[in-house]
Design an enzyme around this catalytic site. Sequence first.
Site, short mmCIF file in Angstrom:
data_model
loop_
_atom_site.label_atom_id
_atom_site.label_comp_id
_atom_site.label_asym_id
_atom_site.label_seq_id
_atom_site.Cartn_x
_atom_site.Cartn_y
_atom_site.Cartn_z
N GLU A 199 1.28 -1.19 -0.40
CA GLU A 199 -0.22 -0.11 -0.45
C GLU A 199 0.92 1.47 -0.23
OE1 GLU A 199 -2.98 0.53 3.53
OE2 GLU A 199 -3.76 -1.99 2.37
N GLU A 211 -5.63 -8.79 1.28
CA GLU A 211 -6.31 -8.31 1.96
C GLU A 211 -7.33 -7.68 2.55
OE1 GLU A 211 -4.12 -4.90 4.11
OE2 GLU A 211 -2.14 -5.68 4.08
C1 FCB Z 1 -4.61 -1.68 5.48
C2 FCB Z 1 -3.03 -2.21 6.34
C3 FCB Z 1 -2.85 -2.99 7.17
C4 FCB Z 1 -4.00 -2.95 7.76
C5 FCB Z 1 -5.18 -3.34 7.39
C6 FCB Z 1 -6.84 -2.56 8.00
O1 FCB Z 1 -4.76 -0.24 4.68
O2 FCB Z 1 -2.34 -2.97 5.10
O3 FCB Z 1 -1.96 -3.18 7.60
O4 FCB Z 1 -4.17 -2.38 9.15
O5 FCB Z 1 -5.63 -2.18 6.34
#
Ligand code: FCB
Length: 517
Positions: A193, A402
């Site tokens: 990210e 994620e």
């Molecule tokens: C993302 C991050 C991760 C976590 C999630 C909820 O943006 O990569 O580390 O904090 O959000």
Amino acid sequence: MTSQTRTHPALLVPSSSASASAAPDLVLAASRPVPQDFVLGVATAAYQIEGARHEDGRTDSIWDTFSHTPGAVVGGDTGDVACEHYHRYEADVELMRSLGMQSYRFSTSWDRICPDGGAVNARGLDFYERLVDSLLAAGIAPWLTLYHWDLPQALEDRGGWTSRETADRFVDYALAVHDRLGDRVRTWTTLNEPFCSAFLGYTAGMHAPGRTSPADGLAAAHHLLLAHGRVVQQLRARDADLELGLTLNFTVADPLDPSDPRDVDAARRVDGQMNRIFLDPVFRGSYPADLLDDVRHLGFEDHVRDGDLEVISAPIDVLGVNYYNGEAIGHEPPAAALDDSVNGGRTTRSPFPAADDAHRHPRGLPLTAMDWEIQPDGLTRLLVRLQTEYAGPAGVALHVTENGAAFEDVPDEGGFVEDRDRTAYVRAHLGAVLDAVDAGVPVRGYFYWSLLDNFEWAWGYAKRFGIVRVDYDTQVRTPKASALDYARIIATRRLPNPWAELTEDGPDPDPAGERRR
Ligand code: FCB
């Protein structure tokens, strides 16, 4: 950790809409198959779980500095101890094995491996070698991320990501990790990210290092991309068989009123400054023309030197997709705003360097504890778009790296959390991924965020994303109902229909009923 073997009745007996006497077969009847080669796992990140702040030579990162800054993190929480994963990694790997995880996405800490961003610290590498060997022994494929936001503070003191030199130091660090683990880890992602590293950290002031400069965020974005491209080139030159890529976090920015050109333009800016600013240089070797126009007054192109875009667009093999929610964007503020900003009294601003007239509007969708709207169909649309416009033409694989949710967990006296809300969330989003697969998008797998409750950045320990509860006083781990449900999905390769069983107790991610079958 005895509770990990506990099977909660809620996971076996259909509730509410089905008869309580119905056999578990009925659940399966309402389920859909998960392709055999679709990889299911969980993700974490070093600073959020490891603790062991100054052990074995580790020095401070920008997150140590930031979390120790009064008012920066809710509750004054820090990652000093976190989940003590540094000392409990073996039990955590065993927990993942017992849940049937096929792959584990983790990050290495730059500060452990190259303290102060300098010479290599063998003891830091020893830890990750032990971790990777444990994973391999447990039959869990390691997925390594080199940068999940923990820049050595010493490098920040020299300019951090606004300085080109940081990209050079990142290459040194990446090669040191590869020297040690290149023979055992197949999938390497450079950045997690970069939008958050650059714009939450250098523009919004919500994350470390806490700067509030649109120009600095843009400089950081370019240097992060440059660091990514250089590492891809170097690792590729060392070993053509590695699987290389990066993880981006995306929004699905819909104009609030598609017939209002001002809303359409606001949504375009958000898409440009969050999604396309990273996608276009990586996949097309150029920054989007409309983005360059929007940010021209901020000196962005001064940082872009001849040859940089060729480096940044070095071919990758896999794009990691992080998705939590989409958003409806209008040009005027809503009457009642969704508020997921956290500033503890600090000065913060919009993360977008040039979209001050873009505002997020609530759509009446259910919310997680982060005030993030639950919108699984946004994930399907995102994957289709990424495949069509970027990954497909480049022959790059997509993998959801994620997706997850924080809810207000209520443990019973034994520490067990019957989190039907999170269970429904996971099922719905996995279903959204399978919808994309059905639509012809070859998504390879899914990592739930996160294995454990952990340090949720500026929210500290106040927000829990884990499928495993962590009691921060005792460090006891207790799998939640969602963990057992996920384990069952992995074991049976069948995804239950979320709507049939869980909507009465959890938030309904599909209030319009469009996806109910
Ligand atoms: C993302 C991050 C991760 C976590 C999630 C909820 O943006 O990569 O580390 O904090 O959000």
